[in-house]
Design an enzyme around this catalytic site. Structure first.
Site, PDB file in Angstrom:
ATOM      1  N   ARG A   1      -2.754   8.355  -8.999  1.00 40.12           N
ATOM      2  CA  ARG A   1      -2.439   9.647  -8.381  1.00 40.12           C
ATOM      3  C   ARG A   1      -3.844  10.557  -8.440  1.00 40.12           C
ATOM      4  O   ARG A   1      -4.263  10.689  -9.359  1.00 40.12           O
ATOM      5  CB  ARG A   1      -1.336  10.227  -9.283  1.00 40.12           C
ATOM      6  CG  ARG A   1      -1.034  11.644  -8.937  1.00 40.12           C
ATOM      7  CD  ARG A   1       0.067  12.291  -9.503  1.00 40.12           C
ATOM      8  NE  ARG A   1       1.288  12.108  -8.885  1.00 40.12           N
ATOM      9  CZ  ARG A   1       2.477  12.531  -8.952  1.00 40.12           C
ATOM     10  NH1 ARG A   1       2.550  13.696  -9.980  1.00 40.12           N
ATOM     11  NH2 ARG A   1       3.471  12.103  -8.355  1.00 40.12           N
TER      12      ARG A   1
ATOM     13  N   HIS B   1       2.732  10.576  -0.047  1.00 41.73           N
ATOM     14  CA  HIS B   1       3.703  10.286  -1.146  1.00 41.73           C
ATOM     15  C   HIS B   1       4.638   9.079  -1.016  1.00 41.73           C
ATOM     16  O   HIS B   1       5.756   9.384  -0.984  1.00 41.73           O
ATOM     17  CB  HIS B   1       4.229  11.713  -1.890  1.00 41.73           C
ATOM     18  CG  HIS B   1       4.687  11.471  -3.243  1.00 41.73           C
ATOM     19  ND1 HIS B   1       4.447  10.450  -3.949  1.00 41.73           N
ATOM     20  CD2 HIS B   1       5.329  12.444  -3.928  1.00 41.73           C
ATOM     21  CE1 HIS B   1       4.863  10.572  -5.160  1.00 41.73           C
ATOM     22  NE2 HIS B   1       5.533  11.714  -5.339  1.00 41.73           N
TER      23      HIS B   1
ATOM     24  N   GLN C   1       7.755   8.288  -3.375  1.00 38.01           N
ATOM     25  CA  GLN C   1       8.803   9.213  -3.242  1.00 38.01           C
ATOM     26  C   GLN C   1       9.896   8.878  -2.060  1.00 38.01           C
ATOM     27  O   GLN C   1      10.885   9.007  -2.215  1.00 38.01           O
ATOM     28  CB  GLN C   1       8.294  10.686  -3.056  1.00 38.01           C
ATOM     29  CG  GLN C   1       9.440  11.728  -3.391  1.00 38.01           C
ATOM     30  CD  GLN C   1      10.251  11.825  -4.395  1.00 38.01           C
ATOM     31  OE1 GLN C   1       9.353  11.764  -5.416  1.00 38.01           O
ATOM     32  NE2 GLN C   1      11.616  11.795  -4.508  1.00 38.01           N
TER      33      GLN C   1
ATOM     34  N   ASP D   1       9.918  20.728  -0.029  1.00 35.77           N
ATOM     35  CA  ASP D   1       9.062  20.576  -1.371  1.00 35.77           C
ATOM     36  C   ASP D   1       8.395  22.093  -1.898  1.00 35.77           C
ATOM     37  O   ASP D   1       8.424  22.823  -1.064  1.00 35.77           O
ATOM     38  CB  ASP D   1       7.911  19.692  -0.964  1.00 35.77           C
ATOM     39  CG  ASP D   1       6.855  19.206  -1.767  1.00 35.77           C
ATOM     40  OD1 ASP D   1       7.364  19.289  -3.232  1.00 35.77           O
ATOM     41  OD2 ASP D   1       5.872  18.594  -1.482  1.00 35.77           O
TER      42      ASP D   1
ATOM     43  N   CYS E   1      11.732  16.426  -3.899  1.00 33.24           N
ATOM     44  CA  CYS E   1      11.107  15.573  -4.895  1.00 33.24           C
ATOM     45  C   CYS E   1      10.761  15.884  -6.029  1.00 33.24           C
ATOM     46  O   CYS E   1      10.953  15.209  -6.971  1.00 33.24           O
ATOM     47  CB  CYS E   1       9.644  15.032  -4.067  1.00 33.24           C
ATOM     48  SG  CYS E   1       8.502  16.681  -3.778  1.00 33.24           S
TER      49      CYS E   1
ATOM     50  N   ARG F   1      13.679   6.524  -8.060  1.00 25.17           N
ATOM     51  CA  ARG F   1      12.162   6.561  -8.186  1.00 25.17           C
ATOM     52  C   ARG F   1      12.275   5.112  -9.264  1.00 25.17           C
ATOM     53  O   ARG F   1      11.312   4.323  -8.912  1.00 25.17           O
ATOM     54  CB  ARG F   1      11.537   7.616  -8.926  1.00 25.17           C
ATOM     55  CG  ARG F   1      11.655   8.891  -8.112  1.00 25.17           C
ATOM     56  CD  ARG F   1      10.415   8.594  -6.643  1.00 25.17           C
ATOM     57  NE  ARG F   1       9.097   8.238  -7.090  1.00 25.17           N
ATOM     58  CZ  ARG F   1       8.165   8.897  -7.452  1.00 25.17           C
ATOM     59  NH1 ARG F   1       8.352  10.310  -7.635  1.00 25.17           N
ATOM     60  NH2 ARG F   1       7.162   8.726  -7.869  1.00 25.17           N
TER      61      ARG F   1
HETATM   62  N1  NVA Z   1       3.560  18.124  -2.714  1.00 21.79           N
HETATM   63  C1  NVA Z   1       3.766  18.149  -3.998  1.00 21.79           C
HETATM   64  C2  NVA Z   1       4.719  16.951  -4.560  1.00 21.79           C
HETATM   65  C3  NVA Z   1       4.648  16.831  -5.945  1.00 21.79           C
HETATM   66  C4  NVA Z   1       5.555  15.553  -6.142  1.00 21.79           C
HETATM   67  C5  NVA Z   1       2.368  18.043  -4.613  1.00 21.79           C
HETATM   68  O1  NVA Z   1       1.592  17.283  -4.123  1.00 21.79           O
HETATM   69  O2  NVA Z   1       2.117  18.437  -5.640  1.00 21.79           O
HETATM   70  N1   CP Z   2       8.262  13.857  -7.374  1.00 25.90           N
HETATM   71  C1   CP Z   2       7.174  13.364  -8.346  1.00 25.90           C
HETATM   72  O1   CP Z   2       6.426  12.553  -7.754  1.00 25.90           O
HETATM   73  O2   CP Z   2       7.284  14.039  -9.306  1.00 25.90           O
HETATM   74  P1   CP Z   2       6.237  13.833 -10.511  1.00 25.90           P
HETATM   75  O3   CP Z   2       5.128  15.100 -10.175  1.00 25.90           O
HETATM   76  O4   CP Z   2       6.696  14.478 -11.662  1.00 25.90           O
HETATM   77  O5   CP Z   2       5.728  12.478 -10.787  1.00 25.90           O
END
Ligand code: NVA
Ligand code: CP
Length: 318
Positions: free
Chosen positions: A108, A135, A138, A222, A262, A290
């Site tokens: 990540r 992502h 997800q 989101d 998500c 997930r």
């Molecule tokens: N768009 C959000 C998704 C978090 C799971 C982010 O990138 O922070």
């Molecule tokens: N939805 C998701 O990816 O959650 P986290 O940021 O908690 O991993």
């Protein structure tokens, strides 16, 4: 000697073809059934997944870690802060070293290009655990949840409301692979990347979210400010104010339309509490899925022997 061999990575949903994605969704449902029946299935005994996190996580970390345990393997949590990555070791060098020791790597990070550089230097499968641009993990869970609640999704219509961000891009990829219609309602200046949107003929951009919500089968949203955009929070709150998913927006959709997010969510910002905690919300199933979908993904990448024929239902292995 460099033992680099070619291997499958999962950097975006488009790394799969439609048959493979459908296979994964079916397999995920099977693994969920096996798990709920208390069946022990450990095809990844003695295998290790490294999980590199340059951003925070609850669901991604826990689902991959628990998933590896349930499949008989081990997951290793590596935060950038506590490894040499945080002290400037090259991403390429880190990928070469980690992939000499582990069987799979989930990462990540921020720039999608960084993930691609990492994958290009890894001799084991690399999984996108979220970048600023996509992502895909997800979406495996979202698609499974949509199917579980509504049956076949081909030809149905989903609405993405809010930022044209990493999640939105992965929804566009999913619509291309599974042939559902995707409406995207976002304010000016927050559209998805045209390179992602333009080839997707079944995806339509709207400005008015209430118009976009007419008759849809699913509404997903989101946060307005993603990880790394914290300093834009105030400006984004103003830009997105008309894009909250609330009862008025849900009332335009089909009466049994689903709501997905998500997570983590901000009640009172992108979603009203009455929607996320209401009867049409499936966010907890979405979060649970997930786990099952990532187990299917790990099996797909690490146990090619289970994928005998992608055009037929995966065999249940007990
Ligand atoms: N768009 C959000 C998704 C978090 C799971 C982010 O990138 O922070
Ligand atoms: N939805 C998701 O990816 O959650 P986290 O940021 O908690 O991993």
């Amino acid at each position: 000697m460099n033992k680099k061999r070619s291997c499958r990575h999962f950097l975006t949903l488009l790394d799969l073809n439609a048959s493979e994605l459908k296979w994964l969704l079916t397999r995920s449902k099977q693994l969920k059934t096996l798990r709920n029946a208390g069946v022990i299935y450990e095809p990844l005994r003695n295998r290790t997944l490294a999980m590199v996190f340059e951003k925070s996580s609850t669901r991604t970390r826990v689902s991959f870690e628990v998933g590896m345990t349930q499949l008989g393997g081990h997951a290793l949590f590596l935060s950038a802060r506590d490894t040499q990555l945080g002290r400037g070791e090259l991403i390429e060098d880190s990928a070469k070293v980690l992939s000499r020791m582990v069987d799979c790597i989930m990462i990540r990070t921020f720039e999608h290009r960084k993930l691609e550089r990492f994958a290009a230097n890894s001799s084991v499968p690399v999984i996108n655990g979220l970048t600023d641009w996509a992502h895909p993990c997800q979406l495996l869970a979202d698609l499974q949840t949509w199917q579980e609640h509504s049956g076949a999704i081909e030809g149905r219509t989903a609405l993405w409301v809010g930022d044209g961000n990493n999640m939105c891009h992965s929804y566009i990829h999913a619509a291309q692979l599974l042939n559902f219609n995707l409406r995207i309602a976002c304010p000016e200046g927050y559209e998805p990347d045209p390179q992602v949107l333009t080839p997707a003929k079944n995806c339509t951009l709207f400005r008015n979210p209430l118009e976009a919500a007419q008759g849809v089968d699913l509404i997903a949203t989101d946060v307005w400010a993603s990880m790394g955009q914290e300093q834009e929070q105030i400006a984004r709150r103003a830009a997105f104010a008309a894009y909250q998913v609330n009862n008025e927006m849900m009332s335009k959709a089909q009466p049994n339309a689903l709501f997905m997010h998500c997570l983590p969510a901000h009640r009172g910002e992108e979603v009203a509490a009455s929607v996320i905690d209401g009867n049409n919300s499936v966010v907890w199933d979405e979060a649970e899925n997930r786990l099952h979908s990532e187990k299917a993904l790990l099996e797909f990448l690490l146990c090619p022997e289970v994928i005998s024929n992608l055009d037929s239902e995966p065999k249940v292995i007990e």
